[in-house]
Design a protein around this motif. Structure first.
Motif, mmCIF file in Angstrom:
data_model
loop_
_atom_site.group_PDB
_atom_site.id
_atom_site.type_symbol
_atom_site.label_atom_id
_atom_site.label_comp_id
_atom_site.label_asym_id
_atom_site.label_seq_id
_atom_site.Cartn_x
_atom_site.Cartn_y
_atom_site.Cartn_z
ATOM 1 N N ALA A 57 53.229 -20.885 42.391
ATOM 2 C CA ALA A 57 52.406 -21.636 41.753
ATOM 3 C C ALA A 57 50.967 -21.811 42.383
ATOM 4 N N LEU A 58 51.137 -21.734 43.656
ATOM 5 C CA LEU A 58 49.713 -21.913 44.338
ATOM 6 C C LEU A 58 48.804 -20.660 43.909
ATOM 7 N N TRP A 59 49.511 -19.543 44.114
ATOM 8 C CA TRP A 59 48.648 -18.076 43.783
ATOM 9 C C TRP A 59 48.633 -18.043 42.509
ATOM 10 N N GLN A 60 49.185 -18.459 41.747
ATOM 11 C CA GLN A 60 49.097 -18.173 40.234
ATOM 12 C C GLN A 60 47.648 -19.222 39.892
ATOM 13 N N ILE A 61 47.684 -20.429 40.786
ATOM 14 C CA ILE A 61 46.522 -21.239 40.262
ATOM 15 C C ILE A 61 45.203 -20.575 40.856
ATOM 16 N N ALA A 62 45.483 -20.006 41.951
ATOM 17 C CA ALA A 62 44.369 -19.293 42.523
ATOM 18 C C ALA A 62 43.750 -18.016 41.613
ATOM 19 N N LEU A 63 44.613 -17.288 41.122
ATOM 20 C CA LEU A 63 44.431 -16.194 40.143
ATOM 21 C C LEU A 63 43.574 -16.820 38.903
ATOM 22 N N LEU A 64 43.994 -17.805 38.176
ATOM 23 C CA LEU A 64 43.494 -18.517 37.099
ATOM 24 C C LEU A 64 42.213 -19.224 37.612
ATOM 25 N N GLU A 65 42.085 -19.757 38.700
ATOM 26 C CA GLU A 65 40.666 -20.049 39.117
ATOM 27 C C GLU A 65 39.837 -19.120 39.226
ATOM 28 N N ARG A 66 39.941 -18.012 39.740
ATOM 29 C CA ARG A 66 39.333 -16.889 39.887
ATOM 30 C C ARG A 66 39.037 -16.275 38.599
ATOM 31 N N ARG A 67 39.690 -16.230 37.348
ATOM 32 C CA ARG A 67 39.506 -15.855 36.211
ATOM 33 C C ARG A 67 38.578 -16.928 35.475
ATOM 34 N N VAL A 68 38.501 -18.177 35.755
ATOM 35 C CA VAL A 68 37.913 -19.130 35.172
ATOM 36 C C VAL A 68 36.192 -18.914 35.727
ATOM 37 N N ASP A 69 36.082 -18.627 36.935
ATOM 38 C CA ASP A 69 34.771 -18.607 37.485
ATOM 39 C C ASP A 69 33.999 -17.081 36.987
ATOM 40 N N LEU A 70 35.088 -16.048 36.917
ATOM 41 C CA LEU A 70 34.444 -14.810 36.267
ATOM 42 C C LEU A 70 33.992 -15.003 34.802
ATOM 43 N N ALA A 71 35.076 -15.718 34.158
ATOM 44 C CA ALA A 71 34.536 -15.929 32.590
ATOM 45 C C ALA A 71 33.366 -16.779 32.458
ATOM 46 N N ARG A 72 33.163 -17.916 33.525
ATOM 47 C CA ARG A 72 31.844 -18.828 33.263
ATOM 48 C C ARG A 72 30.644 -17.907 33.533
ATOM 49 N N GLN A 73 30.805 -17.008 34.677
ATOM 50 C CA GLN A 73 29.726 -15.994 34.816
ATOM 51 C C GLN A 73 29.551 -15.085 33.605
ATOM 52 N N ARG A 74 30.550 -14.738 33.088
ATOM 53 C CA ARG A 74 30.256 -13.618 32.101
ATOM 54 C C ARG A 74 29.618 -14.469 30.836
ATOM 55 N N LEU A 75 30.085 -15.583 30.601
ATOM 56 C CA LEU A 75 29.521 -16.603 29.815
ATOM 57 C C LEU A 75 27.957 -16.965 29.829
ATOM 58 N N ALA A 76 27.647 -17.067 31.014
ATOM 59 C CA ALA A 76 26.149 -17.363 31.529
ATOM 60 C C ALA A 76 25.471 -16.148 31.221
ATOM 61 N N VAL A 77 25.934 -14.888 31.414
ATOM 62 C CA VAL A 77 25.165 -13.500 31.075
ATOM 63 C C VAL A 77 24.971 -13.340 29.697
ATOM 64 N N ALA A 78 26.200 -13.754 28.863
ATOM 65 C CA ALA A 78 26.246 -13.740 27.356
ATOM 66 C C ALA A 78 25.313 -14.407 26.673
ATOM 67 N N ALA A 98 29.070 -1.606 28.003
ATOM 68 C CA ALA A 98 28.877 -1.332 29.743
ATOM 69 C C ALA A 98 29.176 -2.798 30.455
ATOM 70 N N GLN A 99 28.737 -4.000 29.764
ATOM 71 C CA GLN A 99 28.966 -5.052 30.169
ATOM 72 C C GLN A 99 30.270 -5.668 30.177
ATOM 73 N N GLU A 100 31.084 -5.269 29.068
ATOM 74 C CA GLU A 100 32.402 -5.814 28.986
ATOM 75 C C GLU A 100 33.367 -4.736 30.170
ATOM 76 N N ALA A 101 32.892 -3.534 30.345
ATOM 77 C CA ALA A 101 33.717 -2.573 31.355
ATOM 78 C C ALA A 101 33.505 -2.980 32.633
ATOM 79 N N ALA A 102 32.179 -3.719 33.044
ATOM 80 C CA ALA A 102 31.833 -4.087 34.310
ATOM 81 C C ALA A 102 32.577 -5.340 34.594
ATOM 82 N N PHE A 103 32.689 -6.273 33.750
ATOM 83 C CA PHE A 103 33.273 -7.481 33.851
ATOM 84 C C PHE A 103 34.676 -7.300 34.003
ATOM 85 N N GLU A 104 35.264 -6.334 33.201
ATOM 86 C CA GLU A 104 36.883 -6.065 33.239
ATOM 87 C C GLU A 104 37.140 -5.389 34.488
#
Length: 404
Positions: A136-157, A371-377
């Protein structure tokens, strides 16, 4: 005056410390704390801890002088219904049951084996719960990382949307390009909301499991080879066989009910007016062994022994398989992380080139968004690979039977 100032300074320092303590994050705890919280809530562990009392009571019974409580028998005989000449008889008897040969020792051995088995089962269950918390802890860590990257991606978008709005108003690009950038920003915003919801659900599930806030996921140290016989799951299985053997020995010895020795005293008279005579005697009660009664008990004990032996063999296979799979998963995760890092670096460099080309008007906005999509992915894949290495290391320690 100086003393008063010193006192005020001490009070201010104490207040500052208190503020700092209150300002600590809610998740300022360790994985071990969360695991212990889950242990306290787990119903199976609490049931096994209560079962230890059963073993202690059985051991106390084996150490007692008699296998069962003594009994008192009272008897009164009169001829009131018949001749009614005054015949009276009063009798009292105290019967004490006795242990069968070897039964007391076998009872103590069975209790000790049950106690050891219960302790091992508690340790095995604690390891299993620790595995649930780790996952459960590492699943949350993965989700937290996904949220951080998604927020960064949103800021760029959103920055891209603002740039295209200004460029569209200035007539430098078409309105269609601006709407493309706006649509991309809205799509990313929706993804961010979904990721945040999934993360919050995972955190709530973690709190339900552990009654504790989520600690920071840090990679566990790699543990070297552990002796296989020290694995809690294998110890529980082995002690389960030993307990079943001890119980079978006890059943084999208990072939009949306990014999009983009694002391009786009787007062009697034949007719009315005579004095009562007092008689003291000794009685022995010896039950017989009946196969119809003993056979089902022996069959049940033999079945439990066979089941325990089968569980031990299955536990050995399961633990060995899990160890091999965990080692393979850890090796694969490490290799995947190296590849993901190289790929993320390559696509990040490509994005920089494409961005310069877009500013120079050499490529379209669509190509830049791709290109931006590929970099974020690729960045998401790299972050996921890092989390997977930590999770794989935790799984490897779990397979070795090591608690956090």
């Amino acid at each position: 005056m100086r003393e008063f100032g010193s006192k005020r300074m001490k009070q201010a320092a104490a207040a500052a410390v208190a503020v700092c303590l209150l300002a600590l994050p809610a998740g300022a705890q360790t994985l071990r704390d969360a695991v212990e919280g889950a242990w306290r809530l787990n119903p199976e562990i609490r049931s096994l801890e209560a079962k230890r009392g059963q073993a202690g009571a059985q051991r106390g019974a084996g150490e007692s002088l008699v296998p069962a409580a003594p009994a008192v028998t009272l008897r009164h005989i009169t001829d009131v219904v018949g001749r009614n000449v005054g015949r009276r008889e009063y009798e009292a008897e105290v019967g004490v049951p006795l242990w069968l040969p070897g039964q007391a020792t076998a009872t103590v051995r069975a209790a000790d084996a049950l106690l050891a088995r219960t302790d091992a089962e508690i340790a095995a269950r604690q390891l299993a719960v620790a595995g649930e918390v780790r996952t459960a802890l590492w699943q949350i860590a993965l989700l937290e990382r996904r949220v951080d990257l998604a927020r960064q991606r949103l800021a760029v978008a959103r920055r891209l949307e603002a740039d295209t709005r200004r460029s569209s108003k200035a007539g430098e690009i078409s309105e269609a390009d601006h709407q493309l950038a706006r649509g991309e920003a809205l799509a990313v915003a929706a993804e961010v909301r979904d990721e945040e919801l999934t993360l919050e659900e995972a955190r709530q599930a973690f709190r339900t499991l552990t009654s504790a806030p989520v600690p920071k996921a840090t990679p566990e140290p790699l543990i070297g080879e552990q002796p296989l016989d020290q694995h809690p799951m294998l110890q529980a299985a082995r002690l389960g066989v030993r307990s079943a053997q001890a119980q079978k020995q006890l059943v084999d010895l208990t072939t009949r009910d306990s014999p009983e020795v009694g002391v009786l005293a009787r007062k009697e008279r034949d007719v009315r007016g005579e004095r009562f005579d007092t008689i003291v005697g000794l009685s022995v009660r010896i039950p017989f062994s009946v196969d119809a009664v003993n056979a089902p008990k022996r069959a049940e004990a033999s079945t439990e022994l066979v089941r325990s032996e089968a569980e031990q063999a299955n536990a050995e296979r399961t633990v060995e398989t899990e160890m091999r799979q965990a080692r393979l998963a850890h090796q694969a995760a490490t290799e995947r992380l190296s590849i993901a890092r190289d790929r993320a670096a390559a696509l990040k460099g490509r994005l920089s080139i494409v961005e310069r080309a877009r500013k120079g008007g050499e490529i379209s906005l669509v190509e830049f968004v791709r290109a931006q999509e590929a970099a974020f992915e690729a960045e998401l894949a790299r972050a996921t690979a890092e989390i997977q290495v930590g999770a794989a290391r935790a799984r490897l320690n779990q397979s070795l039977g090591v608690l956090p």
